[in-house]
Structure formats: structure tokens, C-alpha cells
Design an enzyme around this catalytic site. Structure first.
Site, short mmCIF file in Angstrom:
data_model
loop_
_atom_site.label_atom_id
_atom_site.label_comp_id
_atom_site.label_asym_id
_atom_site.label_seq_id
_atom_site.Cartn_x
_atom_site.Cartn_y
_atom_site.Cartn_z
N ARG A 122 0.72 -1.13 0.06
CA ARG A 122 0.18 -0.07 -0.02
C ARG A 122 0.76 1.43 -0.02
NH1 ARG A 122 -3.90 -1.46 4.67
NH2 ARG A 122 -2.33 -2.99 5.03
N GLN B 275 12.37 -14.67 5.70
CA GLN B 275 11.41 -15.48 5.31
C GLN B 275 11.18 -15.43 3.85
OE1 GLN B 275 7.91 -13.69 6.74
NE2 GLN B 275 6.51 -15.40 6.88
N GLU C 1 -8.85 -12.93 14.12
CA GLU C 1 -8.62 -11.77 13.20
C GLU C 1 -9.98 -11.16 12.67
OE1 GLU C 1 -5.40 -10.54 12.13
OE2 GLU C 1 -5.41 -11.36 14.14
C1 UD1 Z 1 -1.53 -8.43 12.56
C2 UD1 Z 1 -2.22 -9.34 13.74
C3 UD1 Z 1 -3.34 -8.67 14.31
C4 UD1 Z 1 -2.93 -7.46 14.76
C5 UD1 Z 1 -2.45 -6.57 13.71
C6 UD1 Z 1 -1.78 -5.26 14.43
C7 UD1 Z 1 -1.96 -11.75 13.14
C8 UD1 Z 1 -2.21 -12.96 12.29
N1 UD1 Z 1 -2.53 -10.65 13.21
O1 UD1 Z 1 -2.53 -8.55 11.58
O2 UD1 Z 1 -4.10 -9.40 15.10
O3 UD1 Z 1 -3.95 -6.58 15.28
O4 UD1 Z 1 -1.21 -7.13 12.94
O5 UD1 Z 1 -1.08 -4.46 13.41
O6 UD1 Z 1 -0.58 -11.88 13.41
N2 UD1 Z 1 4.97 -10.16 8.61
C9 UD1 Z 1 5.94 -10.95 8.21
N3 UD1 Z 1 5.76 -11.87 7.71
C10 UD1 Z 1 4.54 -12.30 7.33
C11 UD1 Z 1 3.43 -11.49 7.69
C12 UD1 Z 1 3.80 -10.57 8.26
O7 UD1 Z 1 7.13 -10.45 8.47
O8 UD1 Z 1 4.45 -13.34 6.63
C13 UD1 Z 1 4.95 -8.90 9.19
C14 UD1 Z 1 4.71 -7.51 8.45
O9 UD1 Z 1 5.93 -7.23 7.80
C15 UD1 Z 1 4.14 -6.63 9.42
C16 UD1 Z 1 3.72 -7.44 10.60
O10 UD1 Z 1 4.29 -8.72 10.45
O11 UD1 Z 1 5.37 -5.74 9.99
C17 UD1 Z 1 2.29 -7.75 10.71
O12 UD1 Z 1 1.68 -7.99 9.49
P1 UD1 Z 1 0.42 -7.83 8.75
O13 UD1 Z 1 0.05 -8.54 7.76
O14 UD1 Z 1 0.20 -6.29 8.79
O15 UD1 Z 1 -0.42 -8.31 9.93
P2 UD1 Z 1 -2.04 -8.00 10.11
O16 UD1 Z 1 -3.07 -8.68 9.16
O17 UD1 Z 1 -2.17 -6.47 9.97
CA CA Z 2 -0.81 -4.52 9.63
#
Ligand code: UD1
Ligand code: CA
Length: 487
Positions: free
Chosen positions: A21, A81, A162
Site C-alpha cells: 500500500r 522468510q 482476526e
Molecule cells: C496482525 C495481527 C493482528 C493485529 C495486527 C496489528 C496476526 C495474524 N494478526 O495483523 O491480530 O491486530 O497485526 O497490526 O498476527 N509479517 C511478516 N511476515 C509475514 C506476515 C507479516 O514479516 O508473513 C510482518 C509484516 O511485515 C508486519 C507485521 O508482520 O510488520 C504484521 O503483518 P500484517 O500483515 O500487517 O498483519 P495484520 O494482518 O495487520
Molecule cells: Ca498491519
């Protein structure tokens, strides 16, 4: 003391996500917020709990992120990752890097820049005092849309759901998961091993480790953070701009409370690395960047941007741009001056209107007041450079230096063709094009001598009038009537 009490075995910082985004070819984590990248802010918070191991999980645009980490946190470990299969999967990758580690592990995000080390220390404190296996940092939000919701039974946390997996009743819950936690390492490892991608996104959710811990009879608690900015993630540039305004507001307020007069906080931008002494005055439109420092009593602005500039006590800088420059005590700059890297201006010196300087040492009480280009120059104390002087430092191939001694005087509209040396107390006549040195106390005149011709104007007018009289008619063309011009 506090540092040691709250130190943890490891911090895992998640930073592998794609950040689509932002719509940027630069990793989201490298975008700046008040002078530091989002990632360096997040690392700053992580350092607040003095982790023995700091692991950053990288993935999307990992070369950029790794290169940046080398600069800002060379001691950090990285875990790659390869595919972004969820927050639980990301932490699994990190755990491979810190195999065998026991104790407390904090998990946080690379894109939550306003979180502070102090807040993480509080999380650690709550966790340890309660004897928890897992403590989740939560927020109570009026609009919880998009966040995971905290499920409770009575006061006890039972899990996290979620948004996309939540039913209507769960969606109405205002307590949200910040994504920041502290886990007992063993329970985290066991919980991660059990994760299954049985959710709407087919991902491995770190949030499910919370449910796992509850299920297995471990104590799970929450730490509710009331400053909503500290748990806010950045996803797009509109959020980045809103957060920049908020963080700047806090920085500006902080300086006012330290004794800095800020006329208009809304148009004053101060980056995190700036330092300002008491009794400095900042006029509207002042932007202070990088490692700029302003000594007491200096007055900056309006409409001035300083980047990595040192301003001495009592100096004044008005409507100007300066980069990597040093401005001496009680010196004056502006309005409309451009100080490029390597400019140093001595005590009570002056760089005035429409003057550009670069790699220029201008001595104490020396003045370059008007309309000058001053590049690759050394100017002694007390010397005055006249209006419109050009230091011609570049011959198309190489750049050369011009030196001017002390108490010298360069007349207006001179061109000093470098390399050239002008001695102490020397004078250069106005309008000179100087190509050779001038010794101490000498006057150099390097221009055509003035010649006055008596009676010339009358003769000229007679001549031109005669010319007009001789022209029969304008339609026949004035250019052809040269017959009366006998000279
Ligand atoms: C996640 C949480 C949610 C919380 C929110 C807060 C989970 C399943 N959900 O959701 O409960 O309210 O954060 O912002 O954990 N990332 C990785 N690898 C991945 C996926 C994500 O490194 O495979 C990192 C992203 O770069 C980011 C963070 O983890 O910094 C959160 O990922 P994002 O996809 O934004 O999580 P949300 O779906 O927002
Ligand atoms: Ca997020």
C-alpha cells in the site's frame, strides 16, 4: 537499573511483509519519519529492552532492508522468510536463528515506529510481575476495524481472532491486538510448532499461539497501551503523513518545554536528531533536519531549512537553505542565502542576500553581503567581498581554490578566476576580472580604463537627427539611409 531489570533474551522484529500500500520501489521500512527510517525507530524501541539477541525477519525487498540494517544496527541478526506465510511463520523463521534460547522473547513489528523502549519495558514489567507465559500489548480503539480482537472470558484472555475470521459479536469488541507480545521462549516454540493455517488467509497466525497457551493452562495476560500512536502501524503514505504530524508535534512541544521559543508549531518541523539550546527562537516555516544543532540565543527563520548545520550562539538565519555548514556565533545569514556543504562562517560574519557558498571558509567578521557565488574559497577575517563578486572556481575540468587574506576588500562585480591569491589588506578594484595574485597591501585593477570623450553626445545626436531628416519616409526603410553618416 531499569535497563537491566527489563532486559530480555531476544527481540524478534517482523519486517518481511510486502508493504504494497506504500506503492513504492523503496521498502516501506526505509521510508523516513522525522529523520529516521521506520525500521530504525522500531529498532530503537527494541534496544530499550536490551535484548541479548535481536533478530529481524526480512523477506520483501530484503536486500534493501539488510543493507540498511548494516548501517543502523550492525549487531542485528537476520532471518529470511522466503514467502510471507503469516506472522506465525515469520516468528518460526526467527526462532531457527536463535535456536536453544530460553527466557523471554519480545515480538514486535518493523512498521510500528512510535513504540518506545519505555513502553516495551513496561510490557516486560507487567509480564514478569504477573508471572505470565504470554503477555499481549493491546489497545482500546473506537474504530477497531482491521485489527485482531482480544477475546476474553470475564477478565481472562481466551484468544485473539482476526477481523476477517470474526463474527459480528467479535467484531464489536474494541480491545485490539497491537501485534506486540512477550512470550516465554519454550511456550512460544511449542505453540509455533502446533500452528495450522486454518483461517481465511491460509496463513500461520502468531495470534494462535495465544490461544494455544491458554488451552494448555499457561497464564496469559494483557498490557493495555493507552497512547494509540505507539501501537499504530504504517501501511500507506496518508498514515505516514498523519504520524509525521503527530510525532513532530511531540518533538516541537518537547523543545518548547526545554526553553525554545517556537512561534508557530504547526509550520515548524524538527527531526529527531536535532539539538537546540535554550532561548533559541524559531520563526514559522523553519525546518531543522539531520544532526543540526542550534546554540542559545540564535534566531532561525522564517522559511529556513537547515540540514546537518551547526549554528553558533546569537546567530541569525533568515529565509535560507543550508546543508553541512557551520555558522559562527553572532553571524548573520540571509535573507535568501544558499549555504552548500563545506561552508563555515566565522563569528560575526555575514552571508547576505542572494549569495551561494560552497566549500568556503569565511573568517570572523568577514562579509559576503550581496549577490555572490563563493565556491572553493578561503576568506580571511575582516575581509569584505563586494556585491556581485563571482569566485570562478571551475574551468570546465577542474575546480580550484581562491584565497583572500585578512582585512582585504574586493570591489563589486569582480570575477576572481581561480586559482588566485589575494593578500592581507589588498584591494581589488570594482569590476576586475582577476587572473593573477595580488600581494599584501596592493591595489589590483583588472579592467579596461575609463575614457571620457568630450562633446561626443552632441556630435552623436546631431548625427542621428541628420540621419532621420534624410530619411524620406519610414516605408522606404531607415536602414538604407546611410548617406549622411560620414564618419
Ligand atoms: C496482525 C495481527 C493482528 C493485529 C495486527 C496489528 C496476526 C495474524 N494478526 O495483523 O491480530 O491486530 O497485526 O497490526 O498476527 N509479517 C511478516 N511476515 C509475514 C506476515 C507479516 O514479516 O508473513 C510482518 C509484516 O511485515 C508486519 C507485521 O508482520 O510488520 C504484521 O503483518 P500484517 O500483515 O500487517 O498483519 P495484520 O494482518 O495487520
Ligand atoms: Ca498491519
Amino acid at each position: 537499573m531499569v535497563e537491566r531489570d527489563s532486559s530480555v533474551a531476544a527481540v524478534v522484529l517482523l519486517a518481511a511483509g510486502s508493504g504494497t500500500r506504500m506503492k513504492s520501489s523503496t521498502s516501506k521500512l526505509l521510508h523516513p519519519l522525522c529523520g529516521k527510517s521506520l525500521l530504525s525507530w522500531a529498532l530503537g524501541a527494541a534496544e530499550g529492552v536490551a535484548p541479548e539477541k535481536l533478530v529481524v525477519v526480512v523477506g520483501h525487498l530484503k536486500e534493501q532492508v539488510e543493507a540498511h540494517l548494516k548501517e543502523v544496527a550492525p549487531h542485528a541478526l537476520t532471518a529470511v522468510q522466503e514467502t510471507q506465510d503469516g506472522t506465525g511463520h515469520a516468528v518460526r523463521c526467527a526462532m531457527e536463528t536463535i535456536e536453544g534460547v530460553t527466557g523471554d522473547i519480545v515480538v514486535t513489528y518493523g512498521d510500528v515506529p512510535m513504540l518506545t523502549g519505555e513502553t516495551l519495558r513496561r510490557l516486560v514489567g507487567v509480564h514478569r510481575r504477573a508471572g505470565n507465559a504470554v503477555t499481549v500489548m493491546t489497545s482500546i480503539l473506537d474504530n477497531p476495524t482491521g485489527y485482531g480482537r482480544i477475546l476474553r472470558s470475564g477478565n481472562d484472555i481466551t484468544g485473539i481472532v482476526e477481523e476477517r475470521d470474526a463474527d459480528d459479536a467479535q467484531k464489536a469488541i474494541k480491545e485490539t491486538n497491537s501485534g506486540i507480545y512477550i512470550f516465554d521462549a519454550t511456550i512460544l516454540r511449542d505453540g509455533l510448532a502446533q500452528l495450522k493455517p486454518d483461517n481465511d488467509q491460509n496463513q500461520l497466525y502468531l495470534t494462535d499461539v495465544v490461544g494455544y497457551a491458554v488451552h494448555n493452562g499457561h497464564k496469559v495476560g494483557a498490557y493495555i497501551e493507552t497512547d494509540r500512536w505507539q501501537t499504530e502501524g504504517i501501511n500507506d503514505r496518508a498514515q505516514l503523513s498523519a504520524m509525521t504530524a503527530e510525532l513532530n508535534r511531540r518533538i516541537v512541544t518537547g523543545w518548547m518545554l526545554e526553553g525554545v521559543t517556537i512561534i508557530d508549531p504547526a509550520t515548524t518541523w524538527i527531526e529527531a536528531g536535532v539539538s537546540i539550546d535554550q532561548d533559541v527562537v524559531l520563526w514559522p516555516g523553519t525546518i531543522l533536519c539531520g544532526a543540526t544543532s542550534i546554540a542559545s540565543g540564535a534566531v532561525i527563520g522564517p522559511d529556513t531549512r537547515l540540514t546537518d548545520v551547526e549554528v553558533g550562539a546569537g546567530a541569525s538565519v533568515v529565509r535560507s537553505e543550508a546543508i553541512l555548514a557551520v555558522i559562527g556565533e553572532d553571524a548573520n545569514v540571509g535573507p535568501f542565502s544558499y549555504l552548500r556543504p563545506g561552508t563555515t562562517l566565522g563569528r560575526e560574519g555575514k552571508i547576505g542576500a542572494y549569495v551561494e557558498t560552497k566549500n568556503a571558509q569565511i573568517g570572523d567578521d568577514a562579509k559576503v553581503p550581496h549577490l555572490t557565488y563563493c565556491g572553493d574559497a578561503v576568506i580571511g577575517a575582516g575581509t569584505n567581498i563586494g556585491a556581485g563578486t563571482i569566485f570562478a572556481n571551475y574551468d570546465g575540468t577542474t575546480k580550484s581554490v581562491t584565497t583572500v587574506g585578512r582585512n582585504a576588500f574586493v570591489g563589486s562585480q569582480s570575477v576572481l578566476v581561480a586559482p588566485v591569491h589575494i593578500g592581507d589588506d589588498a584591494f581589488v578594484a570594482a569590476g576586475s576580472a582577476l587572473t593573477g595574485d595580488v600581494a599584501e597591501g596592493e591595489l589590483a585593477v583588472a579592467r579596461g580604463r575609463q575614457r571620457n570623450i568630450a562633446g561626443w553626445v552632441t556630435a552623436f545626436r546631431d548625427r542621428t537627427r541628420g540621419k532621420k531628416a534624410a530619411s524620406p519616409a519610414p516605408t522606404q526603410g531607415e536602414g538604407t539611409s546611410t548617406s549622411t553618416d560620414k564618419e
